[in-house]
Design a protein around this motif. Structure first.
Motif, PDB file in Angstrom:
ATOM      1  N   MET A   1       0.843  -1.186   0.000  1.00 55.72           N
ATOM      2  CA  MET A   1       0.000   0.000   0.000  1.00 55.72           C
ATOM      3  C   MET A   1       0.883   1.243   0.000  1.00 55.72           C
ATOM      4  O   MET A   1       1.684   1.449   0.898  1.00 55.72           O
ATOM      5  CB  MET A   1      -0.911  -0.011   1.239  1.00 55.72           C
ATOM      6  CG  MET A   1      -1.843   1.178   1.319  1.00 55.72           C
ATOM      7  SD  MET A   1      -3.106   0.986   2.599  1.00 55.72           S
ATOM      8  CE  MET A   1      -2.079   0.754   4.070  1.00 55.72           C
ATOM      9  N   ARG A   2       0.732   2.085  -1.054  1.00 55.23           N
ATOM     10  CA  ARG A   2       1.572   3.266  -1.184  1.00 55.23           C
ATOM     11  C   ARG A   2       0.761   4.559  -1.149  1.00 55.23           C
ATOM     12  O   ARG A   2       1.314   5.643  -1.181  1.00 55.23           O
ATOM     13  CB  ARG A   2       2.382   3.204  -2.469  1.00 55.23           C
ATOM     14  CG  ARG A   2       3.232   1.948  -2.614  1.00 55.23           C
ATOM     15  CD  ARG A   2       4.349   2.188  -3.584  1.00 55.23           C
ATOM     16  NE  ARG A   2       5.290   3.154  -3.054  1.00 55.23           N
ATOM     17  CZ  ARG A   2       6.296   2.846  -2.250  1.00 55.23           C
ATOM     18  NH1 ARG A   2       6.488   1.595  -1.885  1.00 55.23           N
ATOM     19  NH2 ARG A   2       7.112   3.788  -1.812  1.00 55.23           N
ATOM     20  N   GLU A   3      -0.589   4.440  -1.110  1.00 56.18           N
ATOM     21  CA  GLU A   3      -1.420   5.633  -1.085  1.00 56.18           C
ATOM     22  C   GLU A   3      -2.664   5.387  -0.249  1.00 56.18           C
ATOM     23  O   GLU A   3      -3.282   4.326  -0.341  1.00 56.18           O
ATOM     24  CB  GLU A   3      -1.807   6.033  -2.510  1.00 56.18           C
ATOM     25  CG  GLU A   3      -2.693   7.266  -2.577  1.00 56.18           C
ATOM     26  CD  GLU A   3      -3.033   7.662  -3.994  1.00 56.18           C
ATOM     27  OE1 GLU A   3      -2.088   7.876  -4.785  1.00 56.18           O
ATOM     28  OE2 GLU A   3      -4.239   7.737  -4.328  1.00 56.18           O
ATOM     29  N   VAL A   4      -3.024   6.364   0.567  1.00 56.46           N
ATOM     30  CA  VAL A   4      -4.193   6.249   1.438  1.00 56.46           C
ATOM     31  C   VAL A   4      -4.959   7.564   1.434  1.00 56.46           C
ATOM     32  O   VAL A   4      -4.349   8.640   1.477  1.00 56.46           O
ATOM     33  CB  VAL A   4      -3.788   5.905   2.888  1.00 56.46           C
ATOM     34  CG1 VAL A   4      -4.947   6.139   3.852  1.00 56.46           C
ATOM     35  CG2 VAL A   4      -3.336   4.458   2.981  1.00 56.46           C
ATOM     36  N   THR A   5      -6.270   7.469   1.356  1.00 54.79           N
ATOM     37  CA  THR A   5      -7.126   8.634   1.540  1.00 54.79           C
ATOM     38  C   THR A   5      -7.786   8.491   2.899  1.00 54.79           C
ATOM     39  O   THR A   5      -8.412   7.459   3.196  1.00 54.79           O
ATOM     40  CB  THR A   5      -8.194   8.734   0.437  1.00 54.79           C
ATOM     41  OG1 THR A   5      -7.541   8.907  -0.833  1.00 54.79           O
ATOM     42  CG2 THR A   5      -9.122   9.922   0.681  1.00 54.79           C
ATOM     43  N   ALA A   6      -7.639   9.510   3.756  1.00 54.00           N
ATOM     44  CA  ALA A   6      -8.147   9.435   5.123  1.00 54.00           C
ATOM     45  C   ALA A   6      -8.911  10.703   5.469  1.00 54.00           C
ATOM     46  O   ALA A   6      -8.723  11.755   4.864  1.00 54.00           O
ATOM     47  CB  ALA A   6      -6.995   9.232   6.102  1.00 54.00           C
ATOM     48  N   THR A   7      -9.767  10.567   6.469  1.00 47.94           N
ATOM     49  CA  THR A   7     -10.550  11.712   6.945  1.00 47.94           C
ATOM     50  C   THR A   7     -10.291  11.918   8.427  1.00 47.94           C
ATOM     51  O   THR A   7      -9.820  11.013   9.127  1.00 47.94           O
ATOM     52  CB  THR A   7     -12.053  11.496   6.712  1.00 47.94           C
ATOM     53  OG1 THR A   7     -12.468  10.305   7.416  1.00 47.94           O
ATOM     54  CG2 THR A   7     -12.367  11.328   5.230  1.00 47.94           C
ATOM     55  N   GLY A   8     -10.628  13.122   8.913  1.00 44.38           N
ATOM     56  CA  GLY A   8     -10.453  13.437  10.328  1.00 44.38           C
ATOM     57  C   GLY A   8     -11.150  14.738  10.655  1.00 44.38           C
ATOM     58  O   GLY A   8     -11.608  15.460   9.754  1.00 44.38           O
ATOM     59  N   HIS A   9     -11.219  15.053  11.928  1.00 43.48           N
ATOM     60  CA  HIS A   9     -11.891  16.285  12.329  1.00 43.48           C
ATOM     61  C   HIS A   9     -11.105  17.526  11.917  1.00 43.48           C
ATOM     62  O   HIS A   9     -11.612  18.644  11.931  1.00 43.48           O
ATOM     63  CB  HIS A   9     -12.155  16.289  13.841  1.00 43.48           C
ATOM     64  CG  HIS A   9     -10.901  16.224  14.661  1.00 43.48           C
ATOM     65  ND1 HIS A   9     -10.125  17.329  14.929  1.00 43.48           N
ATOM     66  CD2 HIS A   9     -10.292  15.165  15.262  1.00 43.48           C
ATOM     67  CE1 HIS A   9      -9.083  16.956  15.661  1.00 43.48           C
ATOM     68  NE2 HIS A   9      -9.166  15.649  15.887  1.00 43.48           N
ATOM     69  N   SER A  10      -9.839  17.317  11.554  1.00 48.14           N
ATOM     70  CA  SER A  10      -8.989  18.385  11.044  1.00 48.14           C
ATOM     71  C   SER A  10      -8.033  17.790  10.024  1.00 48.14           C
ATOM     72  O   SER A  10      -7.886  16.568   9.926  1.00 48.14           O
ATOM     73  CB  SER A  10      -8.201  19.048  12.178  1.00 48.14           C
ATOM     74  OG  SER A  10      -7.261  18.123  12.721  1.00 48.14           O
ATOM     75  N   VAL A  11      -7.372  18.680   9.267  1.00 45.84           N
ATOM     76  CA  VAL A  11      -6.391  18.208   8.286  1.00 45.84           C
ATOM     77  C   VAL A  11      -5.276  17.445   8.983  1.00 45.84           C
ATOM     78  O   VAL A  11      -4.830  16.384   8.532  1.00 45.84           O
ATOM     79  CB  VAL A  11      -5.814  19.392   7.481  1.00 45.84           C
ATOM     80  CG1 VAL A  11      -4.622  18.928   6.639  1.00 45.84           C
ATOM     81  CG2 VAL A  11      -6.872  20.003   6.592  1.00 45.84           C
ATOM     82  N   GLU A  12      -4.808  17.972  10.113  1.00 40.44           N
ATOM     83  CA  GLU A  12      -3.731  17.336  10.863  1.00 40.44           C
ATOM     84  C   GLU A  12      -4.118  15.925  11.309  1.00 40.44           C
ATOM     85  O   GLU A  12      -3.319  14.982  11.209  1.00 40.44           O
ATOM     86  CB  GLU A  12      -3.353  18.182  12.086  1.00 40.44           C
ATOM     87  CG  GLU A  12      -2.659  19.498  11.777  1.00 40.44           C
ATOM     88  CD  GLU A  12      -3.616  20.561  11.242  1.00 40.44           C
ATOM     89  OE1 GLU A  12      -4.852  20.366  11.395  1.00 40.44           O
ATOM     90  OE2 GLU A  12      -3.142  21.553  10.685  1.00 40.44           O
TER      91      GLU A  12
END
Length: 211
Positions: A1-12
């Motif tokens: 795995m070389r790429e991941v799209t993730a979410t969070g309450h902030s960019v950090e």
């Protein structure tokens, strides 16, 4: 795995999540902010931040991929192993049709070693020295050069004249020089420029005895 799209309450937070999944750090990744997100009012209209993080190749991985691509283009099914000791990187190639990667007197292998060193140092924070071998060729070549040096030295002593060897890369000239340091009455020096640089093996002149 070389790429991941993730979410969070902030960019950090989204970045940290993606880095954890990739098992890498910020300086080894490319970060693309897809959506900065939105806090909303009292939670209404809030939207999570979204980032895409790509894991960058290390210099060692770049070099391995380069070598694998060359092998594939040459039709050689080769396995590549790598060892790192300080700033020294040792690659060993094994497989079928390995002679194609070695070439005449190791010329193809030496060229591949030079190109691999350029690739590995392109994005490296420190200068790395590459040694590229194929099915133990380097050791076989070393022993062959030592035997050549000794035969030529004895011939030079016998005929009393200097003998020039064929042009060689610096690492092979060093093997010749080292092999003859213990033979009395013989001296060696390098002559020529660039691809034509070669070793001259000479019998040392004996001092004239005064009557």
């Amino acid at each position: 795995m070389r790429e991941v799209t993730a979410t969070g309450h902030s960019v950090e937070a989204a970045v940290e999540s993606a880095l954890a999944q990739l098992k890498t750090t910020k300086n080894q990744a490319e970060i693309i902010v897809v959506d900065k997100g939105k806090k909303g009012f009292l939670g209404i209209g809030a939207r999570s931040a979204t980032v895409t993080v790509r894991k960058l190749e290390t210099p060692l991985e770049s070099a391995e991929r380069f070598l694998q691509d060359i092998c594939n283009q040459m039709g050689v099914n080769a396995s590549i192993s790598a060892k790192k000791s300080g700033r020294n990187i040792f690659f060993e190639l094994k497989g079928d049709k390995i002679a194609l990667l070695i070439g005449k007197r190791g010329q193809t292998l030496n060229s591949l070693q030079y190109l691999t060193q350029l690739v590995i140092n392109k994005n490296s924070d420190e200068y790395l020295r590459v040694t590229l071998d194929a099915e133990g060729y380097r050791e076989r070549r070393k022993q062959s050069l030592i035997q050549l040096a000794e035969r030529t030295a004895h011939k030079a002593l016998k005929i009393g004249k200097e003998i020039s060897l064929e042009p060689m890369p610096s690492n092979e000239r060093k093997i010749i020089h080292n092999a003859l340091t213990g033979i009395k009455g013989i001296s060696t020096c390098s002559s020529g420029e660039d691809a034509f640089r070669h070793i001259i093996i000479s019998p040392e002149k004996k001092p004239i005895q005064k009557a």
